[in-house]
Design a protein around this motif. Structure first.
Motif, PDB file in Angstrom:
ATOM      1  N   LEU A 114       0.692  -1.168   0.072  1.00 17.72           N
ATOM      2  CA  LEU A 114       0.069   0.065   0.018  1.00 17.72           C
ATOM      3  C   LEU A 114       0.794   1.143   0.074  1.00 17.72           C
ATOM      4  CD1 LEU A 114      -2.676  -0.936   2.581  1.00 17.72           C
ATOM      5  CD2 LEU A 114      -2.992  -1.066   0.170  1.00 17.72           C
ATOM      6  N   SER A 115       2.231   1.028   0.052  1.00 15.56           N
ATOM      7  CA  SER A 115       3.286   2.353   0.211  1.00 15.56           C
ATOM      8  C   SER A 115       4.591   1.986  -0.529  1.00 15.56           C
ATOM      9  CB  SER A 115       3.147   2.693   1.609  1.00 15.56           C
ATOM     10  OG  SER A 115       3.991   1.653   2.218  1.00 15.56           O
ATOM     11  N   ASP A 116       5.339   3.020  -0.416  1.00 14.49           N
ATOM     12  CA  ASP A 116       6.458   2.842  -1.054  1.00 14.49           C
ATOM     13  C   ASP A 116       7.565   2.754   0.002  1.00 14.49           C
ATOM     14  OD1 ASP A 116       6.705   5.291   0.222  1.00 14.49           O
ATOM     15  OD2 ASP A 116       7.466   6.297  -1.686  1.00 14.49           O
ATOM     16  N   CYS A 117       7.161   2.190   1.237  1.00 12.40           N
ATOM     17  CA  CYS A 117       8.003   1.864   2.264  1.00 12.40           C
ATOM     18  C   CYS A 117       8.924   0.740   2.060  1.00 12.40           C
ATOM     19  CB  CYS A 117       7.342   1.785   3.481  1.00 12.40           C
ATOM     20  SG  CYS A 117       6.177   2.977   4.014  1.00 12.40           S
ATOM     21  N   THR A 118       9.936   0.851   2.691  1.00 11.15           N
ATOM     22  CA  THR A 118      11.066  -0.274   2.830  1.00 11.15           C
ATOM     23  C   THR A 118      10.704  -0.799   4.434  1.00 11.15           C
ATOM     24  OG1 THR A 118      12.405   0.375   1.326  1.00 11.15           O
ATOM     25  CG2 THR A 118      13.404  -1.282   2.907  1.00 11.15           C
ATOM     26  N   VAL A 119      10.070  -2.168   4.462  1.00 12.57           N
ATOM     27  CA  VAL A 119       9.787  -2.598   5.796  1.00 12.57           C
ATOM     28  C   VAL A 119      10.823  -3.718   6.173  1.00 12.57           C
ATOM     29  CG1 VAL A 119       7.988  -3.758   7.090  1.00 12.57           C
ATOM     30  CG2 VAL A 119       7.545  -2.317   5.011  1.00 12.57           C
ATOM     31  N   LEU A 120      11.462  -3.316   7.410  1.00 15.66           N
ATOM     32  CA  LEU A 120      12.509  -4.340   7.887  1.00 15.66           C
ATOM     33  C   LEU A 120      11.691  -5.177   8.807  1.00 15.66           C
ATOM     34  CD1 LEU A 120      15.329  -1.896   8.887  1.00 15.66           C
ATOM     35  CD2 LEU A 120      15.004  -3.225   6.709  1.00 15.66           C
ATOM     36  N   ILE A 121      12.071  -6.419   8.915  1.00 15.65           N
ATOM     37  CA  ILE A 121      11.616  -7.621   9.759  1.00 15.65           C
ATOM     38  C   ILE A 121      12.388  -8.306  10.380  1.00 15.65           C
ATOM     39  CG2 ILE A 121       9.677  -9.377   9.809  1.00 15.65           C
ATOM     40  CD1 ILE A 121       9.444  -8.572   6.430  1.00 15.65           C
ATOM     41  N   VAL A 122      12.357  -8.498  11.829  1.00 15.72           N
ATOM     42  CA  VAL A 122      13.262  -9.520  12.556  1.00 15.72           C
ATOM     43  C   VAL A 122      12.260 -10.485  12.950  1.00 15.72           C
ATOM     44  CG1 VAL A 122      14.941  -9.749  14.380  1.00 15.72           C
ATOM     45  CG2 VAL A 122      14.574  -7.445  13.122  1.00 15.72           C
ATOM     46  N   SER A 123      12.589 -11.686  12.745  1.00 16.42           N
ATOM     47  CA  SER A 123      11.434 -12.666  13.124  1.00 16.42           C
ATOM     48  C   SER A 123      11.985 -12.970  14.521  1.00 16.42           C
ATOM     49  CB  SER A 123      12.020 -14.117  12.512  1.00 16.42           C
ATOM     50  OG  SER A 123      11.519 -15.207  13.124  1.00 16.42           O
ATOM     51  N   GLU A 124      10.670 -13.054  15.317  1.00 10.86           N
ATOM     52  CA  GLU A 124      10.732 -13.214  16.738  1.00 10.86           C
ATOM     53  C   GLU A 124      11.383 -14.302  17.292  1.00 10.86           C
ATOM     54  OE1 GLU A 124       8.210 -11.627  20.611  1.00 10.86           O
ATOM     55  OE2 GLU A 124       7.196 -12.203  18.781  1.00 10.86           O
ATOM     56  N   GLU A 125      11.030 -15.146  16.417  1.00  8.38           N
ATOM     57  CA  GLU A 125      11.293 -16.825  16.751  1.00  8.38           C
ATOM     58  C   GLU A 125      12.726 -17.135  16.200  1.00  8.38           C
ATOM     59  OE1 GLU A 125       8.894 -19.333  14.704  1.00  8.38           O
ATOM     60  OE2 GLU A 125       6.995 -18.457  15.676  1.00  8.38           O
ATOM     61  N   SER A 126      13.339 -16.798  15.123  1.00  7.24           N
ATOM     62  CA  SER A 126      14.704 -17.225  14.618  1.00  7.24           C
ATOM     63  C   SER A 126      15.423 -15.988  14.805  1.00  7.24           C
ATOM     64  CB  SER A 126      14.674 -17.641  13.334  1.00  7.24           C
ATOM     65  OG  SER A 126      13.973 -16.635  12.351  1.00  7.24           O
ATOM     66  N   GLY A 185      14.727  -9.831   7.483  1.00  6.41           N
ATOM     67  CA  GLY A 185      14.343  -9.815   6.112  1.00  6.41           C
ATOM     68  C   GLY A 185      13.637  -8.217   5.721  1.00  6.41           C
ATOM     69  N   TYR A 186      13.022  -8.121   4.539  1.00  4.70           N
ATOM     70  CA  TYR A 186      12.385  -7.062   4.411  1.00  4.70           C
ATOM     71  C   TYR A 186      11.331  -6.917   3.517  1.00  4.70           C
ATOM     72  CZ  TYR A 186      15.231  -6.309   0.129  1.00  4.70           C
ATOM     73  OH  TYR A 186      15.910  -6.706  -1.170  1.00  4.70           O
ATOM     74  N   ALA A 187      10.661  -6.115   3.425  1.00  4.47           N
ATOM     75  CA  ALA A 187       9.558  -6.120   2.270  1.00  4.47           C
ATOM     76  C   ALA A 187       9.446  -4.863   1.480  1.00  4.47           C
ATOM     77  CB  ALA A 187       8.000  -6.247   2.958  1.00  4.47           C
ATOM     78  N   LYS A 188       9.171  -4.997   0.320  1.00  2.93           N
ATOM     79  CA  LYS A 188       9.329  -3.589  -0.740  1.00  2.93           C
ATOM     80  C   LYS A 188       8.284  -4.139  -1.955  1.00  2.93           C
ATOM     81  CE  LYS A 188      12.320  -0.818  -3.053  1.00  2.93           C
ATOM     82  NZ  LYS A 188      12.967   0.275  -2.462  1.00  2.93           N
ATOM     83  N   ASN A 189       7.353  -2.891  -2.102  1.00  2.74           N
ATOM     84  CA  ASN A 189       6.557  -3.219  -3.231  1.00  2.74           C
ATOM     85  C   ASN A 189       5.669  -4.607  -3.267  1.00  2.74           C
ATOM     86  OD1 ASN A 189       7.602  -0.708  -4.254  1.00  2.74           O
ATOM     87  ND2 ASN A 189       9.365  -1.771  -5.342  1.00  2.74           N
ATOM     88  N   GLY A 190       5.364  -5.082  -1.960  1.00  3.42           N
ATOM     89  CA  GLY A 190       4.741  -6.055  -1.896  1.00  3.42           C
ATOM     90  C   GLY A 190       5.341  -7.439  -1.808  1.00  3.42           C
ATOM     91  N   LYS A 191       6.482  -7.425  -2.198  1.00  2.19           N
ATOM     92  CA  LYS A 191       7.556  -8.555  -2.276  1.00  2.19           C
ATOM     93  C   LYS A 191       8.334  -8.789  -0.966  1.00  2.19           C
ATOM     94  CE  LYS A 191      10.107 -10.976  -5.560  1.00  2.19           C
ATOM     95  NZ  LYS A 191      10.983 -10.949  -6.849  1.00  2.19           N
ATOM     96  N   LEU A 192       8.341  -9.962  -0.433  1.00  2.00           N
ATOM     97  CA  LEU A 192       8.971 -10.256   0.969  1.00  2.00           C
ATOM     98  C   LEU A 192      10.353 -11.155   0.521  1.00  2.00           C
ATOM     99  CD1 LEU A 192       8.377 -10.223   3.785  1.00  2.00           C
ATOM    100  CD2 LEU A 192       7.459 -12.452   3.492  1.00  2.00           C
ATOM    101  N   TYR A 193      11.260 -10.571   1.180  1.00  2.00           N
ATOM    102  CA  TYR A 193      12.785 -10.984   1.057  1.00  2.00           C
ATOM    103  C   TYR A 193      12.981 -11.561   2.651  1.00  2.00           C
ATOM    104  CZ  TYR A 193      12.607  -8.127  -3.076  1.00  2.00           C
ATOM    105  OH  TYR A 193      12.181  -7.785  -4.242  1.00  2.00           O
ATOM    106  N   THR A 194      13.218 -12.921   2.805  1.00  2.00           N
ATOM    107  CA  THR A 194      13.702 -13.322   4.084  1.00  2.00           C
ATOM    108  C   THR A 194      14.964 -13.674   4.111  1.00  2.00           C
ATOM    109  OG1 THR A 194      12.706 -15.392   3.460  1.00  2.00           O
ATOM    110  CG2 THR A 194      11.162 -14.146   4.401  1.00  2.00           C
ATOM    111  N   ASN A 195      15.408 -13.971   5.395  1.00  4.63           N
ATOM    112  CA  ASN A 195      16.850 -14.458   5.656  1.00  4.63           C
ATOM    113  C   ASN A 195      17.934 -13.537   4.864  1.00  4.63           C
ATOM    114  OD1 ASN A 195      16.203 -16.560   7.043  1.00  4.63           O
ATOM    115  ND2 ASN A 195      15.755 -17.782   5.530  1.00  4.63           N
TER     116      ASN A 195
END
Length: 127
Positions: A80-92, A96-106
């Motif tokens: 929904l936006s042009d954000c770059t979203v950083l993700i840190v897995s709580e479990e592992s 990763g990050y998400a951009k333009n609706g695409k998810l990049y993990t590890n």
């Protein structure tokens, strides 16, 4: 991390911080027992605008079912936006990050640094 999209609706769902980005503050926000720990932190330029923000989740039916709500929310706001979203897995603890609706993990630290420096062309990474 916001680029040019207006994220004011999402910042209003959390607690306004308006502080310079720094490692100790981010660590305190995401400390497991912190009242700000659940939800997203919204950063624009070099400011932490708000914490404990609620983000929309992806409605993509092909989203990997083994990933949780944190990843769903990252994908959702990046759709929904042009954000770059950083993700840190709580479990592992993987990043990763998400951009333009695409998810990049590890994602490696080096790859993440390249993405962020390309997107923001600032001294954000030196803090």
């Amino acid at each position: 991390l916001g680029n040019s999209s207006d994220l004011s609706f999402y910042t209003s769902t959390g607690d306004i911080i308006n502080a310079n980005v720094n490692v100790r503050l981010i660590e305190n926000i995401f400390f497991k027992n912190s009242p700000l720990h659940d939800g997203a932190v919204i950063i624009e330029k070099d400011k932490i605008v708000a914490a404990r923000c609620v983000l929309p989740v992806t409605e993509n039916e092909e989203f990997p079912p083994h990933l949780g709500m944190r990843h769903r929310a990252a994908a959702g706001i990046s759709e929904l936006s042009d954000c770059t979203v950083l993700i840190v897995s709580e479990e592992s603890g993987t990043v990763g990050y998400a951009k333009n609706g695409k998810l990049y993990t590890n994602v490696s630290k080096e790859d993440l640094t390249l993405v962020l420096s390309k997107d923001f062309k600032s001294d954000l990474l030196s803090n």
